[in-house]
Design an enzyme around this catalytic site. Sequence first.
Site, mmCIF file in Angstrom:
data_model
loop_
_atom_site.group_PDB
_atom_site.id
_atom_site.type_symbol
_atom_site.label_atom_id
_atom_site.label_comp_id
_atom_site.label_asym_id
_atom_site.label_seq_id
_atom_site.Cartn_x
_atom_site.Cartn_y
_atom_site.Cartn_z
ATOM 1 N N ASN A 154 -16.633 29.145 -21.548
ATOM 2 C CA ASN A 154 -17.202 28.110 -20.704
ATOM 3 C C ASN A 154 -16.842 28.023 -19.402
ATOM 4 O OD1 ASN A 154 -18.356 27.002 -23.231
ATOM 5 N ND2 ASN A 154 -16.258 25.993 -23.549
ATOM 6 N N ASN A 159 -1.702 -2.538 13.588
ATOM 7 C CA ASN A 159 -3.308 -2.362 13.475
ATOM 8 C C ASN A 159 -3.433 -0.853 14.214
ATOM 9 O OD1 ASN A 159 -3.307 -4.591 12.156
ATOM 10 N ND2 ASN A 159 -4.126 -5.824 13.710
ATOM 11 N N THR A 175 -38.494 29.213 -7.753
ATOM 12 C CA THR A 175 -38.679 28.063 -7.401
ATOM 13 C C THR A 175 -39.370 27.070 -8.867
ATOM 14 O OG1 THR A 175 -41.089 28.465 -7.057
ATOM 15 C CG2 THR A 175 -39.867 28.918 -5.267
ATOM 16 N N HIS A 176 -38.833 25.967 -8.566
ATOM 17 C CA HIS A 176 -38.963 25.250 -10.219
ATOM 18 C C HIS A 176 -38.183 25.537 -11.144
ATOM 19 C CE1 HIS A 176 -42.282 23.196 -7.963
ATOM 20 N NE2 HIS A 176 -42.615 24.469 -7.478
ATOM 21 N N GLN A 232 -7.140 -1.699 4.654
ATOM 22 C CA GLN A 232 -6.178 -0.814 3.988
ATOM 23 C C GLN A 232 -6.817 0.030 2.826
ATOM 24 O OE1 GLN A 232 -1.987 -2.479 3.504
ATOM 25 N NE2 GLN A 232 -2.837 -3.063 1.259
ATOM 26 N N GLU A 287 -18.413 23.259 -13.656
ATOM 27 C CA GLU A 287 -18.823 22.062 -14.370
ATOM 28 C C GLU A 287 -17.879 20.777 -13.635
ATOM 29 O OE1 GLU A 287 -19.529 22.327 -18.694
ATOM 30 O OE2 GLU A 287 -18.464 23.949 -18.348
ATOM 31 N N LYS A 331 -7.627 4.181 2.831
ATOM 32 C CA LYS A 331 -6.872 5.198 2.679
ATOM 33 C C LYS A 331 -7.055 6.116 1.321
ATOM 34 C CE LYS A 331 -4.248 3.078 5.197
ATOM 35 N NZ LYS A 331 -4.824 2.088 5.800
ATOM 36 N N LYS A 367 -17.400 31.360 -27.208
ATOM 37 C CA LYS A 367 -17.789 30.938 -26.110
ATOM 38 C C LYS A 367 -16.979 31.205 -24.675
ATOM 39 C CE LYS A 367 -19.859 27.394 -25.524
ATOM 40 N NZ LYS A 367 -19.609 25.956 -26.258
ATOM 41 N N TYR A 397 -9.326 -6.269 13.301
ATOM 42 C CA TYR A 397 -8.797 -5.793 11.903
ATOM 43 C C TYR A 397 -9.139 -6.849 10.675
ATOM 44 C CZ TYR A 397 -5.323 -3.973 8.492
ATOM 45 O OH TYR A 397 -4.719 -3.645 7.272
ATOM 46 N N SER A 426 -13.436 28.049 -26.492
ATOM 47 C CA SER A 426 -13.722 26.795 -27.412
ATOM 48 C C SER A 426 -12.822 26.990 -28.588
ATOM 49 C CB SER A 426 -15.182 26.947 -27.735
ATOM 50 O OG SER A 426 -15.446 26.191 -29.156
ATOM 51 N N SER A 474 0.793 -1.305 0.012
ATOM 52 C CA SER A 474 -0.004 -0.192 -0.080
ATOM 53 C C SER A 474 0.930 1.243 0.076
ATOM 54 C CB SER A 474 -0.808 -0.079 1.119
ATOM 55 O OG SER A 474 -0.070 -0.232 2.564
HETATM 56 N N1 ARG Z 1 -0.992 -1.247 5.823
HETATM 57 C C1 ARG Z 1 -1.806 -1.816 6.407
HETATM 58 C C2 ARG Z 1 -3.209 -0.919 6.351
HETATM 59 O O1 ARG Z 1 -3.156 0.006 5.931
HETATM 60 C C3 ARG Z 1 -1.305 -1.437 7.991
HETATM 61 C C4 ARG Z 1 -1.923 -2.676 8.881
HETATM 62 C C5 ARG Z 1 -1.449 -3.757 8.407
HETATM 63 N N2 ARG Z 1 -1.917 -4.813 9.568
HETATM 64 C C6 ARG Z 1 -1.709 -6.186 9.216
HETATM 65 N N3 ARG Z 1 -2.365 -7.014 10.118
HETATM 66 N N4 ARG Z 1 -1.443 -6.643 8.295
HETATM 67 O O2 ARG Z 1 -4.255 -1.175 6.869
#
Ligand code: ARG
Length: 466
Positions: free
Chosen positions: A293, A118, A163-164, A330, A298, A333, A291, A325, A285, A31
């Site tokens: 834009n 974790n 309105t509308h 993972q 948008e 993120k 134009k 966990y 454009s 990751s």
């Molecule tokens: N890269 C992991 C995550 O973002 C970290 C935690 C990993 N924990 C594990 N038990 N493998 O969740």
Amino acid sequence: MTWGRQMAENQMWGGRFAGGPSAIMSAINASIEVDQRLWRQDIAASLAHAAMLAEAGIISTADASAIKTGLQDIAAAIEAQQLSFTADLEDIHMNIEAELTRRIGEPGRRLHTARSRNDQVATDFRLWVRDALDGLDAALLDLQRGLLAQAGLHAGTVMPGFTHLQIAQPITFGHHLLAYVEMFARDRGRARDARERLNECPLGAAALAGTSYPIDRTQTAHALGFREPMRNSLDAVSARDFACEYIGVAALTATHLSRLAEELVLWTSPLFGFVRLSDAYTSGSSIMPQKRNPDAAELIRAKAARITGSLTAMLGVVKALPLAYAKDLQEDKALVFEAADALALSMAAMTGMIGDLEANPEAMRAAAAKGYANATDLADWLVQHLGIPFREAHHITGTIVKLAETRGQALEDLPLTDLQSVEPRITQGVHDVLPLDKSVASRNSFGGSAPAQVRAQIAYWTEKLS
Ligand code: ARG
């Protein structure tokens, strides 16, 4: 596509794992591409953890001070872009720890005492999201100030209220903009609420069950600016409602931005012509020279859709996970980061557009004058001066509007005799309420669109946002 080299031996798990992961396993499992954004938080949490370990007598003060110096040096190296991360070490936590050990040797190998990735990732991520909420609050404040400044210029600028999307009653442009100041104030409130709930510390929950070492969780919590340690270790490592809530706040804010963006798209269309965006926020454009834009507006609309998609995905990730966990977590993120990036850009673009847009009061007034926006005023006059029940007054006014339409005239331009052909008791006095400015000024109830009310609201917000 290649998956890179297969490692001869396992760098992370040593003992039990003789071979390295397959290249595909490494690709799906690593990751670091995403979570390297947590490096500051990871180092901050490790500094707090090491200091606590030393104070509790779990590691020596000499080791703690070597760890501290090592982590600070690593932070400087990352800041200076002198350190590169490797997917062989999976994530930011393992990369930093391995680099620490490479630099300081054995003390580095003691850092991971009484913690797990974790609780580590849960802590780092909370710190990141906390900053993101603070950043969102500041960005919303900027936008509110921009809206307020424009509202101050246009407290008395008459425009049609809709309105509308049908012309309804005259309002002022300032009143319209202040509606968004209110909306964004609630978004700020939601960000504050989410921050408050998020601000407790998972560190020390270890893998899932706590630890046998005599750690001081209150110390690390306070060192990292958390209110207190989380009270249940299982909850600490598995809870991601803070991430859901953050994206929820982001999605709602983005939705509000999108509504305003949609108005900008309409208002800048030559069919409305209410507003002109500066060159800085429009594009031309390649084929149609006339134009201008409103691309930024948008794109803000479309980004709201993607942020909402992140929210759906985030809820989906958490939905069926048993405690505690699981690696599914993972994927949280990328969803949060993508939403945060899209929102930050949208906020900046909207604040830029609001800051230098130019309203066209003549076009707004002309649109309000064309649309029989003062029909309600006529009906109200019939009620207030002739004692006619409102439902009946509504009917009479409808007939008069129809007459005016066939004549191609505004209500205030119809001769009195025409008005009287529909309701003989109408007098010249009706012209006191029909002009647009009088119509707007008459809606002086609290929160109404009368310029006096708008100015009072501007004063309220100027004080509140200063
Ligand atoms: N890269 C992991 C995550 O973002 C970290 C935690 C990993 N924990 C594990 N038990 N493998 O969740």
